[in-house]
Design a protein around this motif. Structure first.
Motif, mmCIF file in Angstrom:
data_model
loop_
_atom_site.group_PDB
_atom_site.id
_atom_site.type_symbol
_atom_site.label_atom_id
_atom_site.label_comp_id
_atom_site.label_asym_id
_atom_site.label_seq_id
_atom_site.Cartn_x
_atom_site.Cartn_y
_atom_site.Cartn_z
ATOM 1 N N ASN A 295 -12.412 9.596 35.067
ATOM 2 C CA ASN A 295 -13.139 8.924 33.946
ATOM 3 C C ASN A 295 -12.437 8.583 32.824
ATOM 4 N N ASP A 296 -11.901 9.683 32.198
ATOM 5 C CA ASP A 296 -11.320 9.692 30.951
ATOM 6 C C ASP A 296 -9.980 8.687 31.016
ATOM 7 N N PHE A 297 -9.324 8.934 32.234
ATOM 8 C CA PHE A 297 -7.905 8.144 32.490
ATOM 9 C C PHE A 297 -8.233 6.668 32.722
ATOM 10 N N THR A 298 -9.194 6.386 33.285
ATOM 11 C CA THR A 298 -9.542 4.718 33.663
ATOM 12 C C THR A 298 -10.047 4.230 32.464
ATOM 13 N N GLU A 299 -10.807 5.035 31.523
ATOM 14 C CA GLU A 299 -11.131 4.401 30.326
ATOM 15 C C GLU A 299 -9.896 3.994 29.568
ATOM 16 N N TYR A 300 -9.028 5.087 29.508
ATOM 17 C CA TYR A 300 -7.878 4.818 28.655
ATOM 18 C C TYR A 300 -7.245 3.710 29.274
ATOM 19 N N LEU A 301 -6.917 3.673 30.496
ATOM 20 C CA LEU A 301 -6.463 2.147 31.131
ATOM 21 C C LEU A 301 -7.161 1.076 30.674
ATOM 22 N N ASN A 302 -8.334 1.017 30.728
ATOM 23 C CA ASN A 302 -9.261 -0.116 30.281
ATOM 24 C C ASN A 302 -8.960 -0.499 28.693
ATOM 25 N N ASN A 303 -8.872 0.426 27.908
ATOM 26 C CA ASN A 303 -8.442 0.247 26.556
ATOM 27 C C ASN A 303 -7.375 -0.119 26.422
ATOM 28 N N HIS A 304 -6.273 -0.194 27.383
ATOM 29 C CA HIS A 304 -4.797 -0.639 27.211
ATOM 30 C C HIS A 304 -4.734 -1.871 28.119
ATOM 31 N N ASN A 305 -5.878 -2.364 28.578
ATOM 32 C CA ASN A 305 -5.775 -3.758 29.373
ATOM 33 C C ASN A 305 -4.845 -3.586 30.674
ATOM 34 N N ILE A 306 -4.985 -2.596 31.325
ATOM 35 C CA ILE A 306 -4.365 -2.366 32.548
ATOM 36 C C ILE A 306 -5.674 -2.118 33.582
ATOM 37 N N SER A 342 -5.343 3.882 42.013
ATOM 38 C CA SER A 342 -4.165 3.329 42.197
ATOM 39 C C SER A 342 -3.604 2.185 40.886
ATOM 40 N N LEU A 343 -2.396 2.188 40.758
ATOM 41 C CA LEU A 343 -2.086 1.674 39.685
ATOM 42 C C LEU A 343 -1.237 0.036 39.978
#
Length: 364
Positions: A295-306, A342-343
């Protein structure tokens, strides 16, 4: 925004060819099991190194019709057990159930995510067949599993829905077993502009029976010899797939190039990278990493537009549709499904986008 998979960009490379092909098909007006299907079946069989290819409506039908075909030929009987990985997409298990067979779920290797000869042996199942899923585009331990299947007189079936073009010493995905099922869902490495699937095999009898099964049990119009289904690869989708097949090897090469950059340049102890031996046995349908706090990781990715995706958030035996299996425990599978993400990886991902993903992940 770095898209997870830009289907517009992927398919726009072929727009002019698609338009020409559509125009020809419109003039031909043979929309069901026409020459486009025949051409693609021949081309894809040749690509895989197999003698026969039978197009179907989708990947689930492809798997199901293989099993139904073996029942029709007397190689399987209703109630027989089939070994499948516990962490596969639910379609693999559904195919077994739809064929009135019994799935025996086994744990995967936690690094490759694929079943191994050890996990098959540990199941101690009195099975009649094995479905090895080349998950995320990486071939299973084909040589060992094939030898075990042949020694124990088991049918070996590939779920190659994510592995178009993967290859090992024994050959290509689609030609390292008794029969293989492919999906051409739009997101696949070889994706249609709609749904579609195919079966490859070197067994002429199986190919013949499956051609009947996919078409109402008929080989001649209005003459039905067996109880069949309606599962035919759409003629227009076959035409599009023929066009895209010519670029499949180049696209897979690009996916591997991106994967190698990720593997060599992502350096973060919080992120577990996938196993890859550097050969053509992986076509990276998905580049899957593991993190402890998703959850933390996906939020981080969302915040960085990935953009990202999860393949898959719920293990099959925990799905409501498979409640009969809910009392079973598969700790390796359950741990995988809690942590994977998945990236972005695709043949149209730009180098600067790849580097941006690396930079963002290293800063996590």
């Amino acid at each position: 925004m770095i898209k997870f998979l830009d289907l517009n960009k992927i398919n726009n490379r072929f727009r002019s060819e698609f338009e020409v092909s559509f125009s020809k098909s419109l003039d031909d007006a043979h929309f069901i099991l026409g020459k486009n299907v025949i051409n693609f079946e021949n081309e894809f069989a040749s690509y895989c190194g197999a003698q026969f290819c039978v197009g179907t409506a989708n990947g689930l039908d492809a798997l199901t019709l293989i099993l139904k075909g073996y029942i029709q030929l007397g190689k399987l009987q209703k109630g027989d057990k089939v070994i499948v990985p516990a962490n596969t997409f639910i379609a693999t298990i559904l195919s077994v159930l739809h064929a009135d067979l019994v799935p025996v779920l086994v744990e995967p290797n936690p690094d490759s995510y694929n079943i191994t000869i050890d996990s098959i042996k540990e199941s101690k199942a009195d099975a009649k067949a094995i479905i090895m899923v080349h998950l995320y585009g990486q071939l299973c331990d084909v040589e060992d599993i094939l030898e075990f299947a042949e020694t124990n007189d088991l049918l070996l079936i590939e779920d190659a829905a994510q592995a178009h073009g993967a290859e090992c010493k024994l050959g290509m995905a689609g030609n390292v077993s008794n029969a293989a099922a492919f999906s051409f869902y739009p997101s696949k490495n070889l994706g249609a502009l709609g749904d579609g699937g195919a079966i490859t095999t070197n067994n002429e009898d199986l190919a013949r029976v499956i051609r009947q099964l996919r078409n109402y049990g008929s080989t001649k119009k209005y003459t039905n010899k067996i109880l069949g289904y309606n599962s035919r690869l759409d003629d227009m989708q076959a035409a599009f797939l023929s066009i895209k097949l010519g670029e499949l090897n180049a696209d897979n090469k690009r996916r591997r190039e991106i994967a190698k950059v990720y593997l060599s340049e992502i350096n973060n102890p919080k992120i577990k990278l996938p196993f890859y031996n550097g050969t053509k046995n992986h076509v990276f349908y998905a580049f899957v990493v593991e993190v402890d706090d998703r959850n933390d990781f996906t939020e981080y990715l969302n915040n960085h537009n990935i953009e990202w995706l999860i393949h898959y958030p719920i293990p099959p035996h925990k799905q409501e549709a498979l409640s009969a299996f809910s009392n079973l425990e598969f700790p390796v599978t359950e741990n995988i499904h809690k942590k994977i993400i998945s990236l972005p990886i695709s043949p149209v991902l730009e180098n600067n986008e790849v580097q941006k993903v690396v930079e963002i992940l290293n800063s996590y």
